[in-house]
Scaffold this motif. Structure first.
Motif, short mmCIF file in Angstrom:
data_model
loop_
_atom_site.label_atom_id
_atom_site.label_comp_id
_atom_site.label_asym_id
_atom_site.label_seq_id
_atom_site.Cartn_x
_atom_site.Cartn_y
_atom_site.Cartn_z
N VAL A 34 0.84 -1.21 0.00
CA VAL A 34 0.00 0.00 0.00
C VAL A 34 0.87 1.25 0.00
O VAL A 34 0.64 2.18 -0.78
N PHE A 35 1.89 1.28 0.85
CA PHE A 35 2.76 2.45 0.92
C PHE A 35 3.52 2.65 -0.38
O PHE A 35 3.65 3.79 -0.85
N LEU A 36 4.00 1.58 -0.98
CA LEU A 36 4.74 1.73 -2.25
C LEU A 36 3.82 2.17 -3.38
O LEU A 36 4.22 2.97 -4.23
N VAL A 37 2.59 1.69 -3.40
CA VAL A 37 1.64 2.13 -4.42
C VAL A 37 1.37 3.63 -4.25
O VAL A 37 1.35 4.39 -5.22
N MET A 38 1.19 4.06 -2.98
CA MET A 38 0.97 5.48 -2.71
C MET A 38 2.19 6.31 -3.13
O MET A 38 2.04 7.48 -3.50
N LEU A 39 3.34 5.74 -3.09
CA LEU A 39 4.56 6.43 -3.47
C LEU A 39 4.76 6.42 -4.99
O LEU A 39 5.10 7.45 -5.58
N LEU A 48 7.94 14.24 3.10
CA LEU A 48 6.80 13.46 3.60
C LEU A 48 7.00 11.95 3.48
O LEU A 48 6.81 11.22 4.46
N PRO A 49 7.39 11.42 2.30
CA PRO A 49 7.55 9.96 2.23
C PRO A 49 8.73 9.45 3.06
O PRO A 49 8.67 8.36 3.62
N VAL A 50 9.78 10.26 3.17
CA VAL A 50 10.93 9.83 3.98
C VAL A 50 10.53 9.71 5.45
O VAL A 50 10.83 8.72 6.11
N PHE A 51 9.83 10.72 5.96
CA PHE A 51 9.38 10.66 7.35
C PHE A 51 8.39 9.52 7.57
O PHE A 51 8.40 8.86 8.61
N ALA A 52 7.53 9.27 6.57
CA ALA A 52 6.57 8.17 6.69
C ALA A 52 7.30 6.82 6.79
O ALA A 52 6.96 5.99 7.63
N SER A 58 12.36 -0.01 -0.58
CA SER A 58 11.39 -0.80 -1.34
C SER A 58 11.42 -2.27 -0.92
O SER A 58 10.38 -2.88 -0.66
N VAL A 59 12.61 -2.83 -0.85
CA VAL A 59 12.73 -4.25 -0.47
C VAL A 59 12.26 -4.46 0.97
O VAL A 59 11.51 -5.40 1.25
N LEU A 60 12.68 -3.59 1.87
CA LEU A 60 12.36 -3.80 3.28
C LEU A 60 10.87 -3.61 3.58
O LEU A 60 10.31 -4.38 4.38
N VAL A 61 10.21 -2.62 2.99
CA VAL A 61 8.78 -2.48 3.28
C VAL A 61 7.96 -3.56 2.60
O VAL A 61 6.89 -3.92 3.09
#
Length: 162
Positions: free
Chosen positions: A18-23, A123-127, A61-64
């Motif tokens: 979900v987070f990667l799709v949002m990114l 924003l994405p880095v802090f997320a 990317s790999v870790l999330v």
């Protein structure tokens, strides 16, 4: 503290997807709507920051995608980290909507949003950093820091140029 150094439960993470799709979705759209002058500005990027950014992107990317601890939902104080990360990603999406409705200038690209400087980078880095804290994943935290140094650093350099 020992929990931060435990290896993650390796498997595909729905939260990570979900987070990667949002990114990625806004970035794919952005590739078709780049600001005027971006190509020229990107030729002058610091190679060290660029290497840190690319390394951070791959590691994050790999870790999330592979840490199933991101998918555990329970009523605990740490859930606030996950919820805050989600709010930051929603703000990231709103930042992109603002950019896509703008005139697509470099100033639009490197603008602040809702009090976050260089919102497209910060924003994405802090997320992701908060996801690392939520999952107790020191590797994800380190990857977010590497990504942040590179990504935010490059954005700072571009912003100083305009």
């Amino acid at each position: 503290m020992k929990e931060y150094f435990r290896l993650p439960k390796w498997d595909i993470s729905v939260t990570g997807i979900v987070f990667l799709v949002m990114l990625f979705i806004p970035n794919i759209i952005w590739s078709k709507m780049q600001p005027d002058g971006y190509e020229e500005a990107s030729k002058h990027e610091n190679k060290v920051l660029l290497a840190l950014e690319r390394t951070g992107e791959v590691l994050v990317s790999v870790l999330v995608l592979t840490d199933r601890r991101l998918d555990r939902l329970s009523a605990s104080p740490r859930t606030g980290y996950l919820l805050t990360a989600l709010v930051l990603m929603v703000l990231y999406e709103l930042y992109w909507i603002k950019y896509f409705r703008s005139s697509h200038t470099l100033a639009d690209m490197y603008s602040d949003y809702c009090g976050f400087p260089l919102a497209g980078a910060s924003l994405p880095v802090f997320a992701v950093l908060l996801l690392g804290v939520y999952a107790c994943n020191v590797f994800l935290i380190a990857a977010a820091i590497i990504l942040g140094i590179g990504h935010i650093g490059i954005h700072l350099m571009h912003r100083k140029e305009i």
